[in-house]
Design a protein around this motif. Structure first.
Motif, mmCIF file in Angstrom:
data_model
loop_
_atom_site.group_PDB
_atom_site.id
_atom_site.type_symbol
_atom_site.label_atom_id
_atom_site.label_comp_id
_atom_site.label_asym_id
_atom_site.label_seq_id
_atom_site.Cartn_x
_atom_site.Cartn_y
_atom_site.Cartn_z
ATOM 1 N N ARG A 402 0.831 -1.195 0.000
ATOM 2 C CA ARG A 402 0.000 0.000 0.000
ATOM 3 C C ARG A 402 0.875 1.259 0.000
ATOM 4 O O ARG A 402 0.525 2.288 0.569
ATOM 5 C CB ARG A 402 -0.962 0.011 1.201
ATOM 6 C CG ARG A 402 -1.874 -1.191 1.242
ATOM 7 C CD ARG A 402 -2.819 -1.202 2.399
ATOM 8 N NE ARG A 402 -3.839 -0.174 2.267
ATOM 9 C CZ ARG A 402 -5.032 -0.196 2.874
ATOM 10 N NH1 ARG A 402 -5.343 -1.232 3.643
ATOM 11 N NH2 ARG A 402 -5.892 0.773 2.722
ATOM 12 N N PHE A 432 -6.076 3.242 -2.768
ATOM 13 C CA PHE A 432 -7.026 2.498 -1.952
ATOM 14 C C PHE A 432 -8.147 3.413 -1.471
ATOM 15 O O PHE A 432 -7.897 4.553 -1.069
ATOM 16 C CB PHE A 432 -6.331 1.891 -0.733
ATOM 17 C CG PHE A 432 -5.634 0.588 -0.999
ATOM 18 C CD1 PHE A 432 -6.226 -0.617 -0.646
ATOM 19 C CD2 PHE A 432 -4.390 0.564 -1.613
ATOM 20 C CE1 PHE A 432 -5.580 -1.822 -0.880
ATOM 21 C CE2 PHE A 432 -3.739 -0.625 -1.855
ATOM 22 C CZ PHE A 432 -4.331 -1.836 -1.492
ATOM 23 N N PRO A 437 -8.501 -1.791 -3.154
ATOM 24 C CA PRO A 437 -7.709 -1.097 -4.187
ATOM 25 C C PRO A 437 -8.628 -0.699 -5.345
ATOM 26 O O PRO A 437 -9.166 -1.552 -6.046
ATOM 27 C CB PRO A 437 -6.681 -2.154 -4.606
ATOM 28 C CG PRO A 437 -7.315 -3.468 -4.284
ATOM 29 C CD PRO A 437 -8.193 -3.229 -3.093
#
Length: 893
Positions: A402, A432, A437
């Motif tokens: 991330r 995100f 996502p």
């Protein structure tokens, strides 16, 4: 200890004794051999003596040990010589507790002046002595601490001087070489020719950047290979996140042959080691002052490094902020996802110029390009739009972490993206929304090499901005949906408030039901509402809205079967049931054919569905969200109010039961006291008579006096009969308290008639006239109420037997909460000052000869009245008759 009598008229010996006993000082009287003769009570407590006999007659000096015992012996000798001595010493109490004492030993003289006894007084001064010792110790520690502080202040002054010099010298510089050189020069001058070096960490090694000007060439050559982060001194500094020192043989072994005393200061960026500042000297050990200077210069260098790092970060953030502002301006007026992605791609192209960008969305198992730069070759666009596999290394790492992933030295094969051989570096940023996502931003450049910090900062800023824009678009969609929900909830809340305001303080269930049906009708157009209660094997309609016709009301009164489908479903689920496209016959409710939709809200009270609020809609076949919310709101409000009403009713019942039980317990306690008194007094009196006159009868038998024997036996017989009567009375009162309580509506007239008959049998020679009202009904246990009337009327007749006619009047007064039954007589009456005693067991105001009895009847009346939740009363004027009565509460509706 005991004092002799005193001639002081204001203070006798007992007073003096009390004063001495109350003293916490241990006051002892000794004989001339110092044996303990007496001790005051307060002194025994202080000495932890529970029994004086354990120390009586003991030699007082044996209570002491060591030097204190010698002081005691000297004080005793002085007292025998007529002198008073005071000293302080330590001794244990009889329980073994160590204490300090202030002791005073004085002579006690006879009237002729001779010393006959000794007086020893010991005062517990443990707390004062301990405090004095602690004060001396604290003063000593304070003096030592002050000396240590003087040394530390001198060291801090030298260290501060070095810190100020370094800070002044590098105030405006952010160059690492300049900062490290300044630190090395100041350390060389401040610490007697110490050498030093500055290292930057790469991987598991730290490599030199700058050495001090006095560092020998052989040391520089040896350290070019770098310092391992696992080296003991380096590892220690990293663990401390500060400075570590070593000296002697351990220092020599870690050096390269020039120094014995070494130091390493570690610097971190976040949790990662960033740089090292190492120093050394040929001397075997660092002095404390030198360590302070090294730590001070190290801190100064650390602050300068942080400032340099912040300066670089500020430059990167400025570039990122410019990109963020540019993207925000381009995307501020839209929430369309592809428009936002197009803005991000254009900002990257405009700001960095030598890059191409692409935005992907997940489609099945592939990341497919939705927006891209015009600079991509057609064959690259074809690959990107066809989609990248989710497990492509670089993009997969970005999704997993991330975080942005930068790929220097781009290789089309290693990253699994065909037709991208022309690119020298790539980057991916995961977008995100929550934990999902939603997109993937990509960037590439055909320039060989790594990304610059500015390029990385701009890409991260645009990626964050795009993510925020996607979140904003998602929230905008959620907000639109939420707005609809809030609007419906507000309407439902209005219905709930309207019902709550209409309810007010109303507690009648059917009135509440009628209010609910009227509120439903007022809040919703063209609906009917009916409130059903469970009654036997049907749901009985007991309240309905005003639009229901008389014929419809008649049909509703017939009720619905318990197993009617929608009723049964609502009860089973415990939740409201909305039935669209209503079919009256299929649901066993033929009288509801005019409705197109129906709703059934179960009202659960005390965990059980006892009622249902039904709503019918004649227009339309479906319930709108607003209509459903209104039904739920009014149903919830009605359920809460009914639950509250049921709880209030239950609390009232419990409160009344508790009050009644409390009265019974109070009465039982009082009667228990009376029984105790009876056993110790009333029953003992006839027993004493029997025993006493039995002894007299035995004496008369010995003297052959038959006439005295007979008289004594008569008295014995009377005493036994008296005792038998008292026991019978106690048993009768006990049975009245244990008898089952079965209340109902009872006619008072037959009870009064029976009580008059019982009184006539008890007093056959007396003319009795009882007046009472007819047709009076009261609530209570008939058997117990009969005992009340029999005892009250019998009592009235007994105390009016001196009149030719006993005139008794029974009067009944009624209020909203109780009946008051009073019995008046024309008897002798009683002194009203003693009226409160008459209802106690065996309590009588007249002698047995004047009016026979045992004093149980009125006590029985009181116990039965309390069992009914009532009370008793008595009123009289001496010689003018009396009134006795009870109150009986009415039952709750």
């Amino acid at each position: 200890m005991t004092l002799p009598p005193t001639t002081d008229p204001l203070l006798d010996a007992a007073d003096l004794q009390a004063i001495i006993d109350s003293s916490a000082d241990c006051i002892k009287v000794l004989d001339l051999d110092a044996r303990v003769l007496s001790m005051n009570a307060g002194g025994m407590k202080t000495m932890e003596i529970t029994d004086f006999s354990v120390c009586q007659g003991l030699l007082w000096p044996t209570f002491w040990e060591g030097e204190a015992r010698a002081q005691v012996e000297q004080a005793l000798d002085a007292a025998r010589a007529g002198q008073t001595t005071t000293f302080e010493g330590a001794a244990r109490t009889f329980a073994g507790t160590p204490k300090w004492w202030e002791v005073r030993v004085s002579p006690l003289r006879a009237p002729d002046g001779a010393v006959t006894r000794l007086l020893a007084s010991s005062r517990d001064i443990t707390a004062r002595t301990v405090a004095k010792q602690q004060l001396v110790e604290a003063q000593h520690q304070l003096k030592t601490h002050a000396q240590v502080l003087e040394v530390r202040v001198e060291q801090r002054e030298r260290a501060l001087e070095a810190f100020v010099r370094f800070t002044t010298q590098v105030a405006s510089s952010t160059d690492l070489n300049d900062l490290a050189t300044a630190a090395s020069d100041i350390l060389r001058d401040a610490v007697g020719g110490a050498i030093s070096g500055f290292y930057l960490v790469k991987g598991e090694m730290a490599y030199p950047v700058v050495f001090s000007s006095n560092t020998p060439a052989e040391v520089i050559a040896a350290r070019r290979a770098g310092l391992a982060l696992s080296a003991p001194l380096v590892a220690s500094a990293l663990a401390r996140r500060g400075t570590a020192f070593v000296g002697g043989e351990a220092g020599r072994l870690q050096s390269v042959g020039h120094a014995s005393a070494l130091s390493v200061t570690a610097y971190h960026h976040g949790d990662q080691p960033y740089a090292l500042f190492a120093a050394g000297t040929p001397r075997p050990e660092w002095t404390a002052q030198e360590q302070a200077i090294i730590e001070s210069v190290g801190r100064g260098l650390g602050l300068a490094l942080e400032r340099a790092q912040q300066s670089r970060q500020l430059q990167e953030r400025t570039a990122g902020l410019d990109a963020f502002v540019a993207f925000s301006e381009a995307s501020s007026t839209t929430t369309d996802l592809l428009v936002l992605a197009r803005a991000a791609v254009e900002v990257l192209e405009t700001t960095l110029q030598v890059v191409s960008a692409v935005y992907f969305e997940l489609d099945g198992d592939l990341w497919k390009a939705r927006v891209w730069s015009e600079g991509f070759a057609p064959e690259v666009v074809a690959v990107l739009t066809a989609g990248l596999p989710q497990d492509a290394p670089s993009s997969a790492e970005a999704i997993r972490t991330r975080q942005a992933v930068f790929v220097p030295g781009w290789s089309a094969g290693s990253v699994a993206i065909a037709e991208t051989e022309a690119f020298g570096a790539g980057a991916f940023y995961p977008c995100f929304v929550g934990d999902t996502p939603r997109g993937l931003l990509g960037m590439g450049t055909q320039r060989a090499g790594d990304w610059t910090p500015r390029e990385e900062a701009v890409f991260k800023a645009v990626g964050r901005s795009l993510t925020l824009a996607l979140e904003r678009a998602e929230r905008a969609a959620q907000l639109a949906a939420r707005t609809v929900q809030v609007t419906e909830a507000a309407r439902a809340q209005a219905a709930f408030v309207a019902f709550t305001e209409a309810v007010g303080s109303e507690t009648d269930v059917h009135s509440l039901a009628r209010l609910a049906t009227s509120v439903v009708q007022a809040q919703m157009d063209e609906v009917s509402a009916v409130y059903y209660e469970r009654c036997g094997d049907v749901w009985q309609a007991v309240a309905w809205s005003a639009d229901v016709s008389p014929d419809g009301a008649a049909q509703l009164r017939r009720g619905a079967a318990l197993d009617a489908p929608n009723f049964q479903e609502a009860v089973a689920s415990g939740a409201v049931v909305f039935s669209d496209g209503w079919n009256a016959h299929a649901h066993a409710l033929p009288e509801t054919t005019m409705y197109g939709a129906a709703a059934f809200y179960p009202l659960v009270i005390g965990g059980e569905t006892l009622a249902i609020l039904a709503v019918g809609k004649p227009t339309g076949l479906h319930w709108s969200p607003r209509e459903q919310a209104t039904v739920r709101a009014v149903g919830r409000g009605l359920g809460l109010v009914l639950e509250r009403t049921a709880q209030a009713r239950e609390l009232t019942v419990q409160r009344d039961a508790l009050a009644s039980r409390t009265q019974e317990l109070l009465a039982a306690n009082e009667e228990l006291d009376a029984f105790t008194y009876s056993a110790s007094h009333d029953l003992r009196t006839p027993i004493r008579h029997v025993m006493g006159f039995a002894d007299l009868a035995r004496a008369a038998l010995v003297r052959n006096q038959p006439e005295k024997i007979g008289r004594n036996l008569d008295i014995i017989q009377q005493g036994a009969m008296r005792m038998n009567g008292l026991i019978d009375g106690m048993l009768m009162l006990s049975r009245a308290g244990r008898q089952d309580f079965q209340p109902r509506m009872v006619s008072l007239e037959p009870l009064v008639v029976q009580a008059q008959q019982d009184a006539q049998l008890e007093f056959p020679e007396q003319v009795i006239d009882v007046q009472f009202p007819g047709g009076v009904m009261v609530w209570g246990d008939g058997t117990l109420l009969q005992q009340i009337m029999t005892n009250l009327i019998g009592n009235a007749v007994k105390y009016s037997t001196r009149q030719d006619v006993s005139r008794v009047t029974v009067q009944v007064d009624e209020t909203e909460t109780e009946w008051t039954v009073a019995v008046h007589d024309n008897g002798v009456g009683f002194d009203p000052r003693y009226g409160g005693k008459l209802f106690g067991i065996f309590q009588r105001l007249h002698t047995q000869e004047a009016f026979p009895g045992i004093g149980v009847g009125l006590a029985t009346v009181r116990r039965i009245a309390l069992k009914h939740g009532g009370r008793v009363f008595a009123e009289s004027v001496l010689g003018q008759g009396a009134t006795f009565g009870v109150t009986l509460p009415k039952p709750m509706a």
